[in-house]
Scaffold this motif. Structure first.
Motif, PDB file in Angstrom:
ATOM      1  N   LEU A 123      69.648  75.800  60.978  1.00 24.39           N
ATOM      2  CA  LEU A 123      68.248  76.403  61.061  1.00 24.39           C
ATOM      3  C   LEU A 123      68.194  77.929  60.625  1.00 24.39           C
ATOM      4  N   GLU A 124      69.327  78.724  61.267  1.00 19.50           N
ATOM      5  CA  GLU A 124      69.299  80.164  60.908  1.00 19.50           C
ATOM      6  C   GLU A 124      69.759  80.248  59.362  1.00 19.50           C
ATOM      7  N   ARG A 125      70.507  79.325  59.084  1.00 20.82           N
ATOM      8  CA  ARG A 125      70.761  79.554  57.426  1.00 20.82           C
ATOM      9  C   ARG A 125      69.591  78.951  56.375  1.00 20.82           C
ATOM     10  N   GLN A 126      68.667  78.336  57.151  1.00 20.38           N
ATOM     11  CA  GLN A 126      67.605  77.788  56.404  1.00 20.38           C
ATOM     12  C   GLN A 126      66.796  79.001  56.400  1.00 20.38           C
ATOM     13  N   ARG A 127      66.526  79.617  57.682  1.00 23.82           N
ATOM     14  CA  ARG A 127      65.523  80.924  57.652  1.00 23.82           C
ATOM     15  C   ARG A 127      65.943  81.913  56.689  1.00 23.82           C
ATOM     16  N   GLU A 128      67.318  82.262  56.569  1.00 22.13           N
ATOM     17  CA  GLU A 128      67.732  83.238  55.681  1.00 22.13           C
ATOM     18  C   GLU A 128      67.549  82.724  54.145  1.00 22.13           C
ATOM     19  N   GLY A 129      68.036  81.538  53.912  1.00 19.66           N
ATOM     20  CA  GLY A 129      67.714  81.152  52.615  1.00 19.66           C
ATOM     21  C   GLY A 129      66.306  81.321  52.005  1.00 19.66           C
ATOM     22  N   ILE A 130      65.297  81.012  53.141  1.00 18.42           N
ATOM     23  CA  ILE A 130      63.752  81.233  52.615  1.00 18.42           C
ATOM     24  C   ILE A 130      63.485  82.806  52.605  1.00 18.42           C
ATOM     25  N   ALA A 131      64.363  83.502  53.518  1.00 20.33           N
ATOM     26  CA  ALA A 131      63.775  84.910  53.255  1.00 20.33           C
ATOM     27  C   ALA A 131      64.449  85.541  51.976  1.00 20.33           C
ATOM     28  N   LYS A 132      65.493  85.157  51.715  1.00 21.23           N
ATOM     29  CA  LYS A 132      66.037  85.484  50.309  1.00 21.23           C
ATOM     30  C   LYS A 132      65.090  85.086  49.142  1.00 21.23           C
ATOM     31  N   ALA A 133      64.925  83.688  49.200  1.00 25.91           N
ATOM     32  CA  ALA A 133      63.954  83.233  48.106  1.00 25.91           C
ATOM     33  C   ALA A 133      62.630  84.165  47.944  1.00 25.91           C
ATOM     34  N   LYS A 134      62.100  84.198  49.263  1.00 28.80           N
ATOM     35  CA  LYS A 134      60.673  84.883  49.290  1.00 28.80           C
ATOM     36  C   LYS A 134      60.940  86.178  48.570  1.00 28.80           C
ATOM     37  N   ALA A 135      61.928  87.037  48.897  1.00 31.95           N
ATOM     38  CA  ALA A 135      62.249  88.373  48.547  1.00 31.95           C
ATOM     39  C   ALA A 135      62.498  88.202  46.883  1.00 31.95           C
ATOM     40  N   ALA A 136      63.014  87.326  46.471  1.00 37.52           N
ATOM     41  CA  ALA A 136      63.149  87.185  45.040  1.00 37.52           C
ATOM     42  C   ALA A 136      61.980  86.798  44.284  1.00 37.52           C
ATOM     43  N   GLY A 137      61.074  86.144  44.985  1.00 37.80           N
ATOM     44  CA  GLY A 137      59.801  85.657  44.454  1.00 37.80           C
ATOM     45  C   GLY A 137      59.716  84.216  43.959  1.00 37.80           C
ATOM     46  N   LYS A 138      60.836  83.623  44.749  1.00 39.71           N
ATOM     47  CA  LYS A 138      61.081  82.222  44.143  1.00 39.71           C
ATOM     48  C   LYS A 138      60.576  81.225  45.105  1.00 39.71           C
ATOM     49  N   TYR A 139      60.095  81.635  46.613  1.00 38.72           N
ATOM     50  CA  TYR A 139      59.809  80.711  47.503  1.00 38.72           C
ATOM     51  C   TYR A 139      58.179  80.624  47.371  1.00 38.72           C
ATOM     52  N   LYS A 140      57.570  79.799  47.006  1.00 39.26           N
ATOM     53  CA  LYS A 140      56.145  79.685  47.099  1.00 39.26           C
ATOM     54  C   LYS A 140      55.461  78.925  48.555  1.00 39.26           C
ATOM     55  N   GLY A 141      56.361  78.216  48.926  1.00 38.22           N
ATOM     56  CA  GLY A 141      55.964  77.251  49.956  1.00 38.22           C
ATOM     57  C   GLY A 141      55.523  76.132  49.544  1.00 38.22           C
ATOM     58  N   ARG A 142      54.983  75.007  50.301  1.00 34.89           N
ATOM     59  CA  ARG A 142      54.673  73.829  50.178  1.00 34.89           C
ATOM     60  C   ARG A 142      53.217  73.865  49.019  1.00 34.89           C
TER      61      ARG A 142
END
Length: 194
Positions: A123-142
């Motif tokens: 879960l910690e790795r997942q949160r870190e990955g989401i934070a990185k993706a958001k910072a890079a503008g790649k994570y838009k969510g569902r």
């Protein structure tokens, strides 16, 4: 007496439940309790409670895998405590563990702790990955599925269809219907004021 317990998280996992039931039957379970409920919702696991209630002195609760029984070490320890109080045991087929002896109890406790630890790390790795993706503008969510149906909600409501029926017809939650209609009303009142 061997008492089996089988669980899957969702109704869609019918094959998984059938496999568990087959394994429990092969293990010689005299009675099997089964349910399809999330492991997170411990209070809704009525069949697990019924199985533990049914168990008598000398009986063994049998499950195919540890994750079918308990979500956390504390939950596992509670189940073990309930069984120990009744002078009953736990057998996990997939791990070859039986708590009839002290070694089985020790191994089960260690494995349960490791599983909970691994889940926390994941879960910690997942949160870190989401934070990185958001910072890079790649994570838009569902994608918002209900909002994509806003026009249909408004049309059905205008036609006199009830909110619960709208939700059922469009396959969205009632709260989403209310949210869409409230947004439409708010938008309409802003247009009137301007």
């Amino acid at each position: 007496m061997l008492i089996g317990y089988a669980r899957t998280s969702t109704i869609e996992q019918k094959a998984g439940l059938d496999t568990q039931l087959e394994e429990l039957k092969k293990a010689g379970c005299d009675k099997v309790f089964e349910e399809q409920v999330s492991s997170v919702d411990i209070k809704a696991r009525t069949q697990l409670d019924a199985a533990i209630e049914y168990i008598r002195e000398g009986d063994t609760l049998v499950v195919t895998k540890l994750d079918r029984l308990a979500r956390s070490v504390s939950h596992l320890m509670k189940i073990l405590d309930d069984l120990t109080t009744k002078s009953a045991h736990l057998r996990i087929l997939g791990l070859g563990i039986d708590t009839a002896g002290p070694t089985g109890k020790l191994i089960l406790t260690v494995l349960g702790g490791m599983a909970e630890f691994e889940r926390g790390i994941m879960l910690e790795r997942q949160r870190e990955g989401i934070a990185k993706a958001k910072a890079a503008g790649k994570y838009k969510g569902r994608k918002p599925t209900a909002r994509a149906k806003s026009e249909e909600v408004i049309q059905l409501h205008t036609a006199g269809t009830g909110k619960a029926e709208i939700a059922r017809q469009l396959g969205i939650g009632r709260a989403s219907v209310y949210r869409i209609l409230n947004s439409a009303i708010a938008a309409k009142s802003q247009c009137v004021e301007t």
